[in-house]
Design a protein around this motif. Structure first.
Motif, mmCIF file in Angstrom:
data_model
loop_
_atom_site.group_PDB
_atom_site.id
_atom_site.type_symbol
_atom_site.label_atom_id
_atom_site.label_comp_id
_atom_site.label_asym_id
_atom_site.label_seq_id
_atom_site.Cartn_x
_atom_site.Cartn_y
_atom_site.Cartn_z
ATOM 1 N N ILE A 162 23.313 22.065 28.372
ATOM 2 C CA ILE A 162 24.520 21.703 29.107
ATOM 3 C C ILE A 162 24.207 20.865 30.342
ATOM 4 O O ILE A 162 25.117 20.320 30.967
ATOM 5 N N HIS A 163 22.931 20.772 30.687
ATOM 6 C CA HIS A 163 22.530 20.113 31.928
ATOM 7 C C HIS A 163 21.028 19.871 31.826
ATOM 8 O O HIS A 163 20.337 20.541 31.047
ATOM 9 N N PRO A 168 33.097 20.286 35.412
ATOM 10 C CA PRO A 168 33.006 21.134 34.216
ATOM 11 C C PRO A 168 31.893 22.162 34.383
ATOM 12 O O PRO A 168 30.846 21.876 34.968
ATOM 13 N N SER A 169 32.130 23.364 33.863
ATOM 14 C CA SER A 169 31.145 24.427 34.029
ATOM 15 C C SER A 169 31.287 25.458 32.918
ATOM 16 O O SER A 169 32.277 25.459 32.165
ATOM 17 N N SER A 189 26.721 18.900 32.874
ATOM 18 C CA SER A 189 26.565 17.524 33.362
ATOM 19 C C SER A 189 27.442 16.572 32.552
ATOM 20 O O SER A 189 27.813 16.849 31.407
ATOM 21 N N ARG A 190 27.765 15.430 33.148
ATOM 22 C CA ARG A 190 28.585 14.416 32.477
ATOM 23 C C ARG A 190 27.894 13.939 31.201
ATOM 24 O O ARG A 190 28.549 13.694 30.173
ATOM 25 N N ARG A 191 26.582 13.854 31.259
ATOM 26 C CA ARG A 191 25.821 13.392 30.093
ATOM 27 C C ARG A 191 25.939 14.346 28.914
ATOM 28 O O ARG A 191 26.030 13.917 27.757
ATOM 29 N N HIS A 192 25.953 15.647 29.184
ATOM 30 C CA HIS A 192 25.962 16.633 28.099
ATOM 31 C C HIS A 192 27.359 17.111 27.720
ATOM 32 O O HIS A 192 27.520 17.838 26.741
#
Length: 238
Positions: A185-186, A206-207, A218-221
């Motif tokens: 997720i990060h 987001p979390s 993270s935005r990437r994941h």
């Protein structure tokens, strides 16, 4: 119902564990033994589904009883109960279902009973992970790990009871544990979907909440997390 044998050379310890087990509705008959010899006799005479063994008993130890069970072809589940962790590695080499540290907590004991039930239902034995903590080697179940945190070339495994540092990069665990329900997720976190409480997928912040801890996505994941959740969504049958 699970019939169990409790074996410990200290009678108060036998009675305390028997009392806790008796409060679990999944437990049937509880047999008691105050020595390893008595435990072996009970295993021969009674229909025992699971045995809770103190390791350090005189004459016949809990480990020796477990070896005797393995040789005999009997298949009661074995749970070791002890005040130390020195024998954890050997215990799991003997296919122990669990390893309880004294004093035994009711909620931890309930988890052991659940693991016994899983075996009786024919589920596969979980993967065990070897970790080192304070000079002691321990075995932990992978399905007890709620999330993993990157720490350089190391990874910290978080469970409900403790955390353990292993010398394996998070990227390696991401690949090895993908089929076991772990998702990245990060850059710093890998989480087990089985331990996720809730997820916030808002564009800002987001979390995911895992075992009471809120971790950032993270935005990437974020796209991969969305895709994973969509794949597990229950839909009406057409």
């Amino acid at each position: 119902m699970i019939n169990v044998l409790v074996a410990d050379d200290e009678i108060p310890a036998v009675e305390e564990l028997a009392f806790l087990l008796g409060r679990d509705e999944r437990i049937g008959t509880i047999y008691r033994a105050s020595s390893g010899t008595q435990a072996l006799r009970a295993l021969e005479a009674e229909p025992v589904d699971a045995v809770f063994l103190d390791i350090h008993m005189p004459v016949v130890s809990g480990l020796e009883i477990a070896r005797a069970i393995a040789r005999s072809g009997q298949q009661p589940a074995v749970v070791f109960v002890t005040a130390d962790e020195d024998c954890a590695l050997e215990a799991f080499e003997l296919a122990a279902v669990d390893y309880l540290l004294k004093p035994v907590r009711a909620e931890r004991l309930a988890k052991s009973v659940s693991r016994i039930c899983e075996l009786r239902e024919g589920r596969d034995a979980p993967e065990m992970i070897t970790v080192d903590q304070g000079g002691t080697t321990r075995m932990i179940r992978r399905d007890d790990i709620s999330y993993v945190q990157a720490q350089g070339d190391y990874a910290r495994l978080h469970t409900a009871e403790a955390s353990y540092l292993i010398r394996v990069p998070l990227s390696d665990l991401e690949q090895q544990w993908a089929d076991a329900g772990f998702i990245r997720i990060h850059r710093s976190y890998l989480v087990s979907l089985n331990h996720v409480g809730n997820i916030k997928l808002a564009a800002t912040g987001p979390s995911v909440r895992v075992a009471g801890t809120e971790l950032p996505i993270s935005r990437r994941h974020l796209p991969a997390v969305r895709e994973k959740l969509e794949a597990t969504r229950v839909r009406p049958q057409l």
